[in-house]
Motif scaffolding. Sequence first.
Motif, mmCIF file in Angstrom:
data_model
loop_
_atom_site.group_PDB
_atom_site.id
_atom_site.type_symbol
_atom_site.label_atom_id
_atom_site.label_comp_id
_atom_site.label_asym_id
_atom_site.label_seq_id
_atom_site.Cartn_x
_atom_site.Cartn_y
_atom_site.Cartn_z
ATOM 1 N N UNK A 1 0.639 -1.274 0.193
ATOM 2 C CA UNK A 1 -0.198 -0.179 -0.312
ATOM 3 C C UNK A 1 1.249 1.332 -0.104
ATOM 4 N N UNK A 2 1.756 1.425 0.989
ATOM 5 C CA UNK A 2 2.954 2.283 0.933
ATOM 6 C C UNK A 2 3.686 2.600 -0.282
ATOM 7 N N UNK A 3 4.004 1.568 -1.435
ATOM 8 C CA UNK A 3 4.114 1.844 -2.308
ATOM 9 C C UNK A 3 3.478 2.329 -3.123
ATOM 10 N N UNK A 4 1.875 1.831 -3.736
ATOM 11 C CA UNK A 4 0.814 1.948 -4.346
ATOM 12 C C UNK A 4 0.271 3.123 -4.170
ATOM 13 N N UNK A 5 0.739 4.008 -2.916
ATOM 14 C CA UNK A 5 0.629 5.513 -2.447
ATOM 15 C C UNK A 5 1.180 6.612 -2.863
ATOM 16 N N UNK A 6 2.549 6.047 -3.902
ATOM 17 C CA UNK A 6 3.456 6.544 -3.455
ATOM 18 C C UNK A 6 3.498 7.378 -5.274
ATOM 19 N N UNK A 7 4.280 8.820 -5.377
ATOM 20 C CA UNK A 7 4.434 9.196 -6.760
ATOM 21 C C UNK A 7 4.898 9.340 -6.802
ATOM 22 N N UNK A 8 4.918 8.220 -8.867
ATOM 23 C CA UNK A 8 6.193 7.638 -9.118
ATOM 24 C C UNK A 8 7.269 8.665 -9.378
ATOM 25 N N UNK A 9 7.564 9.207 -9.310
ATOM 26 C CA UNK A 9 8.630 10.824 -9.342
ATOM 27 C C UNK A 9 8.890 10.694 -8.629
ATOM 28 N N UNK A 10 8.693 10.214 -7.472
ATOM 29 C CA UNK A 10 9.844 10.238 -5.926
ATOM 30 C C UNK A 10 9.816 8.371 -5.484
ATOM 31 N N UNK A 11 8.691 7.931 -5.805
ATOM 32 C CA UNK A 11 8.192 6.618 -5.450
ATOM 33 C C UNK A 11 9.612 5.683 -5.388
ATOM 34 N N UNK B 1 8.899 13.673 12.762
ATOM 35 C CA UNK B 1 8.061 15.091 11.950
ATOM 36 C C UNK B 1 8.709 15.191 11.041
ATOM 37 N N UNK B 2 7.485 15.645 10.432
ATOM 38 C CA UNK B 2 7.762 15.823 8.562
ATOM 39 C C UNK B 2 5.915 16.801 8.174
ATOM 40 N N UNK B 3 6.864 17.709 7.308
ATOM 41 C CA UNK B 3 6.045 18.170 6.342
ATOM 42 C C UNK B 3 5.539 17.304 5.208
ATOM 43 N N UNK B 4 4.799 16.910 5.550
ATOM 44 C CA UNK B 4 4.352 15.747 3.819
ATOM 45 C C UNK B 4 3.475 16.638 2.788
ATOM 46 N N UNK B 5 4.525 16.846 1.552
ATOM 47 C CA UNK B 5 3.579 16.793 0.056
ATOM 48 C C UNK B 5 2.904 16.109 -0.656
ATOM 49 N N UNK B 6 1.724 15.948 -1.140
ATOM 50 C CA UNK B 6 1.050 15.219 -1.961
ATOM 51 C C UNK B 6 -0.204 16.039 -2.849
ATOM 52 N N UNK B 7 0.018 15.408 -4.311
ATOM 53 C CA UNK B 7 -0.097 15.759 -5.121
ATOM 54 C C UNK B 7 -1.652 14.936 -5.481
ATOM 55 N N UNK C 1 -1.588 11.576 -3.673
ATOM 56 C CA UNK C 1 -0.442 10.727 -4.125
ATOM 57 C C UNK C 1 0.322 11.606 -3.084
ATOM 58 N N UNK C 2 0.875 10.777 -2.550
ATOM 59 C CA UNK C 2 2.450 10.822 -1.234
ATOM 60 C C UNK C 2 3.480 11.700 -2.451
ATOM 61 N N UNK C 3 4.273 12.228 -1.970
ATOM 62 C CA UNK C 3 5.482 13.268 -2.628
ATOM 63 C C UNK C 3 6.334 13.380 -2.258
ATOM 64 N N UNK C 4 6.649 13.799 -1.465
ATOM 65 C CA UNK C 4 7.813 13.129 -0.454
ATOM 66 C C UNK C 4 7.319 14.335 0.752
ATOM 67 N N UNK C 5 8.429 14.110 1.385
ATOM 68 C CA UNK C 5 8.349 15.692 2.711
ATOM 69 C C UNK C 5 9.651 16.011 3.401
ATOM 70 N N UNK C 6 9.309 17.203 4.768
ATOM 71 C CA UNK C 6 11.011 17.436 4.997
ATOM 72 C C UNK C 6 10.796 16.927 6.169
ATOM 73 N N UNK C 7 11.801 15.596 6.578
ATOM 74 C CA UNK C 7 11.668 15.028 7.741
ATOM 75 C C UNK C 7 12.829 15.391 8.327
ATOM 76 N N UNK C 8 12.510 15.232 10.009
ATOM 77 C CA UNK C 8 13.296 15.288 11.055
ATOM 78 C C UNK C 8 12.482 14.276 12.518
ATOM 79 N N UNK C 9 14.178 14.045 12.874
ATOM 80 C CA UNK C 9 13.804 12.466 13.621
ATOM 81 C C UNK C 9 14.421 12.963 15.157
ATOM 82 N N UNK C 10 13.925 13.042 15.738
ATOM 83 C CA UNK C 10 14.623 13.157 17.087
ATOM 84 C C UNK C 10 14.708 12.299 18.439
ATOM 85 N N UNK C 11 15.434 11.694 18.856
ATOM 86 C CA UNK C 11 16.044 10.573 19.809
ATOM 87 C C UNK C 11 15.101 11.438 21.591
#
Length: 153
Positions: free
Chosen positions: A51-61, A107-113, A120-130
């Motif tokens: 499902x994750x791959x199927x909902x990921x835009x082809x330009x960034x999958x 934490x992420x600001x995700x972009x969709x088209x 479709x999920x396109x991408x995001x700007x993730x940050x991970x904090x412990x």
Amino acid sequence: MTQLIATSCTCGSNLPLQKCCQPYHQGVVAPTPEALMRSRYTAFALNVRDYLLATWHTSTRPAQLPPDPDTQWKALTIMAAPPASDDKGRVHFRAYFREPNGWHVLEEESRFVFEGGRWWYVDGKPSVERLKPRRNERCLCGSGRKLKVCCGE
């Protein structure tokens, strides 16, 4: 395929999985970027990689998405999900997870088209904090119980 669970959906909606994210995992098109984000989080939590791959835009999958058995997704918080424009949307979220080396928050600001009649999920700007929660603090999963009696250390 996704297992049937009588408890609330892992996306935090307080609805049963069968009435929340599971229909999207089975082919129903998510109507909004937020619904798609929630269903993708649940797919990560339930390890529904197709499902994750199927909902990921082809330009960034990615070509593949290997399983990650060491990550336990515990809670999702939607920080902002402004109304989408005709063909673009965004969702700002925090996802709490646990790995063998401790607790973290993504934490992420995700972009969709919107293309071809679906989001479709396109991408995001993730940050991970412990994170370093103490045993007597409230559990990061959102249960309201103390960590030591809920998800433990």
